[in-house]
Design a protein around this motif. Sequence first.
Motif, PDB file in Angstrom:
ATOM      1  N   VAL A   6      82.970  60.551  91.467  1.00 16.43           N
ATOM      2  CA  VAL A   6      83.425  61.926  91.703  1.00 16.43           C
ATOM      3  C   VAL A   6      82.554  62.897  90.907  1.00 16.43           C
ATOM      4  O   VAL A   6      82.125  63.944  91.415  1.00 16.43           O
ATOM      5  CB  VAL A   6      84.910  62.087  91.312  1.00 16.43           C
ATOM      6  CG1 VAL A   6      85.362  63.538  91.492  1.00 16.43           C
ATOM      7  CG2 VAL A   6      85.797  61.165  92.132  1.00 16.43           C
ATOM      8  N   LEU A   7      82.268  62.553  89.662  1.00 17.19           N
ATOM      9  CA  LEU A   7      81.443  63.396  88.800  1.00 17.19           C
ATOM     10  C   LEU A   7      80.039  63.555  89.362  1.00 17.19           C
ATOM     11  O   LEU A   7      79.493  64.669  89.422  1.00 17.19           O
ATOM     12  CB  LEU A   7      81.398  62.778  87.400  1.00 17.19           C
ATOM     13  CG  LEU A   7      80.609  63.510  86.323  1.00 17.19           C
ATOM     14  CD1 LEU A   7      81.189  64.904  86.071  1.00 17.19           C
ATOM     15  CD2 LEU A   7      80.607  62.701  85.031  1.00 17.19           C
ATOM     16  N   ALA A   8      79.430  62.450  89.778  1.00 13.90           N
ATOM     17  CA  ALA A   8      78.069  62.498  90.306  1.00 13.90           C
ATOM     18  C   ALA A   8      78.000  63.318  91.592  1.00 13.90           C
ATOM     19  O   ALA A   8      77.053  64.084  91.804  1.00 13.90           O
ATOM     20  CB  ALA A   8      77.569  61.078  90.550  1.00 13.90           C
ATOM     21  N   LYS A   9      79.000  63.167  92.441  1.00 15.44           N
ATOM     22  CA  LYS A   9      79.034  63.950  93.679  1.00 15.44           C
ATOM     23  C   LYS A   9      79.053  65.446  93.373  1.00 15.44           C
ATOM     24  O   LYS A   9      78.252  66.225  93.902  1.00 15.44           O
ATOM     25  CB  LYS A   9      80.292  63.600  94.492  1.00 15.44           C
ATOM     26  CG  LYS A   9      80.218  62.325  95.299  1.00 15.44           C
ATOM     27  CD  LYS A   9      81.518  62.167  96.105  1.00 15.44           C
ATOM     28  CE  LYS A   9      81.524  60.912  96.942  1.00 15.44           C
ATOM     29  NZ  LYS A   9      82.781  60.785  97.717  1.00 15.44           N
ATOM     30  N   ALA A  10      79.992  65.840  92.523  1.00 16.12           N
ATOM     31  CA  ALA A  10      80.182  67.261  92.234  1.00 16.12           C
ATOM     32  C   ALA A  10      78.943  67.894  91.638  1.00 16.12           C
ATOM     33  O   ALA A  10      78.585  69.033  91.977  1.00 16.12           O
ATOM     34  CB  ALA A  10      81.360  67.448  91.290  1.00 16.12           C
TER      35      ALA A  10
END
Length: 330
Positions: free
Chosen positions: A167-171
């Motif tokens: 989720v962090l990498a996507k954002a």
Amino acid sequence: MKLRNILAVGLAALAGMSYAQEPAKQQGLVAVVQVSDKSKPAKLMVKGASGKDTFVYYDRGSEADVQRSAAKMKVFFLLTPEDMVAAEHALNAGELEDARAKLGAVKAKYKGFLGLDRNPAERAAVLEIDCAVRQLDFAGLKSLLGSFPHPDWLSAEDRGKYMAANVLAKACTGTPLAEVEASAKELLDSAVGKTLNGDCYGWVRYALAYATAAAIPAEELAGTISEGNLAAANKAIDLYCQAGASSHGRDMELPVDAMSRAQALLWAMPGVKEYAAKGKDMDSRKWNDAPYNFRDAVALAYILKNVFGATGETIEAAAPLYFNTQAGKE
């Protein structure tokens, strides 16, 4: 010393040197193995894994490689190799670039042991995630996650870390807010999501904050946030502060960055820079009359600078304006 290492040392002592005459050229990792309650723990040179929970070793009696189920052993414990210990020491010392290189080497070297409990390749891959997050290297994090070896074999705790990191990498690599929100909701509503530790929950809040703040143009951050972007700014500020509070601990790189981003947004709120221009000689009256956003921006900047050693244009501009209303009071 970690509990697993203490246990391994104790079991190895019980095992004696039953495998001390293993051929010198035999390659692999030493494991402590106990077949049943009736047997004693013994050292065994493990050559690798053959799928999930299946280890391979050379049997001297049959002069052939043999596969056994690690799950059926009373005890099966791989001892931590020296290069893995060195990588963890570098990470714990905050030598992040060196740690990242060492962890990558361990992951590659011991990939043949994937599938065995606490194997160094999987451990190194999980710690690479921590390292990339601490470096705030989100593009690198995305790459690591894309090539992660067998995430389906992770424990529940590490699976949660892997999913939160996704989720962090996507954002932080340009994924639209709606998709980030959907991924975050899917994780947090899942069984794994309900057991996330504070760090990983903080990663998810940071991700939501980052994606929310992406709607605010850079020129507004440098000047004043427009009316149309105030809702996004306030939401991002709250989420960044939640990220900082949730992941506050020993490793402060991401929490400090989250609080710094919240401070920069506060500094760009309407009326804040204008009030700062007349607040050079701050006193009690000026402080009490100041807009809430001004006081929050200044107080947060003061904490970031004086407690965490953070710096930045908006921190340096705001921190000197802090006024301690409790100074001199009993």
